[in-house]
Write a protein that holds these residues in place. Structure first.
Motif, short mmCIF file in Angstrom:
data_model
loop_
_atom_site.label_atom_id
_atom_site.label_comp_id
_atom_site.label_asym_id
_atom_site.label_seq_id
_atom_site.Cartn_x
_atom_site.Cartn_y
_atom_site.Cartn_z
N THR A 198 0.81 -1.22 0.00
CA THR A 198 0.00 0.00 0.00
C THR A 198 0.84 1.27 0.00
OG1 THR A 198 -0.12 0.05 2.43
CG2 THR A 198 -1.84 -1.18 1.28
N GLU A 199 2.17 1.13 -0.06
CA GLU A 199 3.04 2.29 0.14
C GLU A 199 2.74 3.44 -0.80
OE1 GLU A 199 7.80 3.48 0.28
OE2 GLU A 199 7.19 1.47 -0.37
N PHE A 200 2.44 3.15 -2.04
CA PHE A 200 2.25 4.22 -3.03
C PHE A 200 0.78 4.35 -3.46
CE2 PHE A 200 6.69 2.74 -3.58
CZ PHE A 200 7.32 3.89 -3.16
N LEU A 201 -0.13 3.88 -2.60
CA LEU A 201 -1.56 3.96 -2.90
C LEU A 201 -2.23 5.01 -2.02
CD1 LEU A 201 -2.54 0.16 -3.04
CD2 LEU A 201 -1.74 1.63 -4.91
N ASP A 202 -3.19 5.76 -2.59
CA ASP A 202 -4.00 6.64 -1.75
C ASP A 202 -5.13 5.84 -1.12
OD1 ASP A 202 -5.97 6.29 -3.75
OD2 ASP A 202 -5.49 8.19 -4.73
N MET A 203 -5.88 6.47 -0.26
CA MET A 203 -6.90 5.72 0.49
C MET A 203 -7.99 5.16 -0.42
SD MET A 203 -6.01 5.38 3.58
CE MET A 203 -7.54 4.64 4.12
N ARG A 204 -8.34 5.88 -1.46
CA ARG A 204 -9.37 5.39 -2.37
C ARG A 204 -8.94 4.07 -2.99
NH1 ARG A 204 -10.01 5.20 -7.60
NH2 ARG A 204 -8.10 6.40 -7.97
N ARG A 205 -7.70 4.00 -3.43
CA ARG A 205 -7.22 2.77 -4.06
C ARG A 205 -7.00 1.66 -3.03
NH1 ARG A 205 -2.10 4.81 -7.06
NH2 ARG A 205 -2.02 2.70 -7.95
N ILE A 206 -6.62 2.01 -1.80
CA ILE A 206 -6.49 0.99 -0.76
C ILE A 206 -7.84 0.36 -0.45
CG2 ILE A 206 -5.97 0.62 1.69
CD1 ILE A 206 -3.76 2.74 1.41
N VAL A 207 -8.87 1.20 -0.31
CA VAL A 207 -10.22 0.68 -0.02
C VAL A 207 -10.73 -0.15 -1.19
CG1 VAL A 207 -12.62 1.34 0.37
CG2 VAL A 207 -10.77 2.50 1.61
N ALA A 236 -10.02 6.65 10.40
CA ALA A 236 -9.59 7.66 9.45
C ALA A 236 -8.10 7.51 9.14
CB ALA A 236 -9.86 9.06 10.02
N ASP A 237 -7.72 8.02 7.99
CA ASP A 237 -6.32 8.02 7.56
C ASP A 237 -5.48 8.81 8.57
OD1 ASP A 237 -3.91 8.26 6.27
OD2 ASP A 237 -4.67 9.45 4.59
N PRO A 238 -4.53 8.17 9.26
CA PRO A 238 -3.75 8.89 10.28
C PRO A 238 -2.86 9.98 9.70
CG PRO A 238 -2.81 6.73 9.88
CD PRO A 238 -4.10 6.76 9.14
N CYS A 239 -2.54 9.87 8.42
CA CYS A 239 -1.66 10.87 7.80
C CYS A 239 -2.31 12.24 7.74
CB CYS A 239 -1.26 10.42 6.40
SG CYS A 239 -0.30 8.89 6.37
N LEU A 240 -3.63 12.29 7.80
CA LEU A 240 -4.32 13.58 7.78
C LEU A 240 -4.01 14.39 9.03
CD1 LEU A 240 -7.82 12.43 6.46
CD2 LEU A 240 -5.93 13.45 5.14
N ALA A 241 -3.65 13.71 10.11
CA ALA A 241 -3.42 14.40 11.38
C ALA A 241 -1.96 14.75 11.60
CB ALA A 241 -3.92 13.53 12.54
N THR A 242 -1.06 13.83 11.27
CA THR A 242 0.35 14.02 11.64
C THR A 242 1.31 13.90 10.47
OG1 THR A 242 0.25 11.71 12.40
CG2 THR A 242 0.17 13.43 14.09
N GLY A 243 0.80 13.82 9.26
CA GLY A 243 1.66 13.83 8.09
C GLY A 243 1.88 12.46 7.47
N GLY A 244 2.37 12.49 6.25
CA GLY A 244 2.49 11.27 5.45
C GLY A 244 3.66 10.38 5.78
N GLY A 245 4.55 10.82 6.64
CA GLY A 245 5.64 9.95 7.07
C GLY A 245 6.80 9.85 6.10
N SER A 263 -2.45 6.90 3.63
CA SER A 263 -2.13 7.48 2.32
C SER A 263 -0.67 7.85 2.17
CB SER A 263 -2.98 8.74 2.11
OG SER A 263 -2.70 9.71 3.11
N GLY A 264 0.12 7.68 3.23
CA GLY A 264 1.52 8.12 3.19
C GLY A 264 2.49 6.99 2.95
N ASP A 265 3.63 7.07 3.60
CA ASP A 265 4.68 6.06 3.48
C ASP A 265 4.30 4.87 4.35
OD1 ASP A 265 6.97 4.68 2.99
OD2 ASP A 265 8.34 6.21 3.72
#
Length: 334
Positions: free
Chosen positions: A23-32, A248-257, A289-291
Motif C-alpha cells: 500500500t506504500e504508493f496507494l491513496d486511500m481510495r485505491r487501498i479501499v 480515518a487516515d492517520p496521515c491527515l493528522a500528523t503527516g504522510g511519514g 495514504s503516506g509512506d
C-alpha cells in the motif's frame, strides 16, 4: 509478565513493513478499492516480503551485535561496520524493494571511500533516517550518550539533516522506554522532556564535523533545529490523539511519514490509538495514504517492544521474510 520484548519489536517492525509494502504508493481510495474498508489485515505471500526498511534495520542490528562483542563500543568501531553493512546491502540482489534515493546516493559515496560526513546527503531528513534505528533502542546496557550518539550516527551516515538525527534518537528512545516498561500514556511527556533537555546537545564524538555548513555558527545551533522541528510535530500528535478517529487516515493528522519527524509522529499515533492491539496498530499504519510501510514498521516496533513477541499471531513468525535473521537479532537483544 511480558517477555520477548526485543523479539516482539524486531519482528513487529518486519510485520508492519510487510503489511504496508503493497500500500506504500496507494491513496486511500485505491487501498479501499483493493482491500475493502478495513484495509490489509493479513500478511501476503509465503514468505511475506519486506522492504528496504527491514533490510536496513537488520544491517544496523547485525552491525550492533558485532560491535558489542568487540568492546569498547565507540563510533570509531561501529561506523566502519555500518558502512560495510550498508554497502553490502546496496549491492545485494535483494535490494530491489524501491530503496530510497537518499540512501542509495549516500551509500554510493560510502562505497567510493569518501568520509561519511562528505557522503551523507546534508539536506535530507527522509524517513530512511529512523526506519532502521529500532535495534539501537533494543540494546540493553548502553549509556544515554551511547544510545543517543549511535542513534544519530546511523542516521547521519545517509541523512545529514538535524531533524533526521533528532527524530532517529527519539524513535530509539520510544523503543527503549517501551521495552523497559514505560506506559504508553507517559510517552508524550517523556518525548517533550527529552527534546528540551537535548536541544543544544551535539554529540561531537559521534558526529564529528557534520554540523559545519554555510549559515550555521555553532554545533548547538545546528542540532537545535532538529529538536525544534520534532517538538512541532509532537504538538500535532498531542492535538490529534484526543480526537483521533480510528477509522480515518492517520496521515491527515500528523503527516504522510515521508520525512523523519512525521514518520515518528504518525507511527506513534497508530500505536497510541491501539496500544493493546498490535495487529490493529500496524493495520492502521498500512491503511494510510503516506509512506505506509515505514509508518507501519515503526508502529510494529513500538507495539512489539511494549507487548512482547507473544502478542503477535504465532504463525506469522515462520511466514515473514528473513525470519532466521530476525530470530537471531531478537534473541541477541532479549
Amino acid at each position: 509478565m511480558v517477555t520477548g520484548r526485543a523479539s516482539g519489536s524486531i519482528f513487529g517492525l518486519a510485520y508492519g513493513d510487510a503489511l504496508g509494502k503493497p500500500t506504500e504508493f496507494l491513496d486511500m481510495r485505491r487501498i479501499v478499492k483493493r482491500y475493502g474498508p478495513d484495509g490489509p489485515r493479513e500478511l501476503e505471500g509465503a514468505p511475506a516480503l519486506v522492504t528496504d526498511d527491514t533490510q536496513m534495520a537488520l544491517a544496523v542490528g547485525e552491525g550492533l551485535v558485532y560491535a558489542l562483542t568487540h568492546p569498547p563500543f565507540t563510533p570509531d568501531l561501529v561506523a566502519p561496520i555500518w558502512r560495510r553493512k550498508f554497502v553490502d546491502w546496496a549491492r545485494s540482489p535483494d535490494n530491489n524493494r524501491a530503496p530510497g534515493n537518499t540512501c542509495m546516493r549516500a551509500i554510493a559515496g560510502l562505497a567510493e571511500g569518501h568520509p561519511w560526513v562528505k557522503a551523507t546527503i546534508q539536506g535530507s531528513k527522509g524517513c530512511g533516517a529512523n526506519m532502521r534505528v529500532t535495534p539501537v533502542g533494543l540494546v540493553p546496557g548502553l549509556t544515554g550518550e551511547e544510545r543517543s550518539g549511535a542513534a544519530q550516527l546511523q542516521a547521519a551516515l545517509t541523512h545529514g539533516h538535524p531533524t533526521g538525527l533528532a527524530a532517529s534518537e527519539l524513535t530509539a528512545y520510544v523503543v527503549w522506554w517501551l521495552r523497559e516498561g514505560m506506559a504508553p500514556t507517559e510517552l508524550q511527556s517523556a518525548l517533550r522532556e527529552h527534546c528540551r533537555s537535548q536541544r543544544t546537545t551535539y554529540h561531537e564524538r559521534w558526529l564529528g564535523e557534520l554540523w559545519q555548513r554555510p549559515g550555521v555558527s555553532t554545533p548547538a545551533e545546528f542540532i537545535a533545529r532538529g529538536w525544534d522541528e520534532c517538538l512541532e510535530v509532537l504538538d500535532r500528535l498531542d492535538a490529534a490523539l484526543p480526537v483521533a478517529d480510528r477509522n480515518a487516515d492517520p496521515c491527515l493528522a500528523t503527516g504522510g511519514g515521508w520525512i523523519a519527524e512525521e514518520a515518528l509522529a504518525t507511527a506513534l499515533l497508530c500505536f497510541l490509538m491501539f496500544p493493546d492491539d498490535p495487529v490493529a496498530a500496524i493495520w492502521r499504519g498500512a491503511a494510510s495514504s503516506g509512506d505506509s510501510d515505514s509508518i507501519a514498521c515503526l508502529a510494529g516496533a513500538f507495539a512489539g517492544a511494549y507487548l512482547g513477541m507473544d502478542a503477535w499471531p504465532a504463525e506469522w513468525a515462520t511466514r515473514i521474510e528473513y525470519a532466521d535473521r530476525l530470530t537471531r537479532l531478537g534473541r541477541a537483544f532479549d
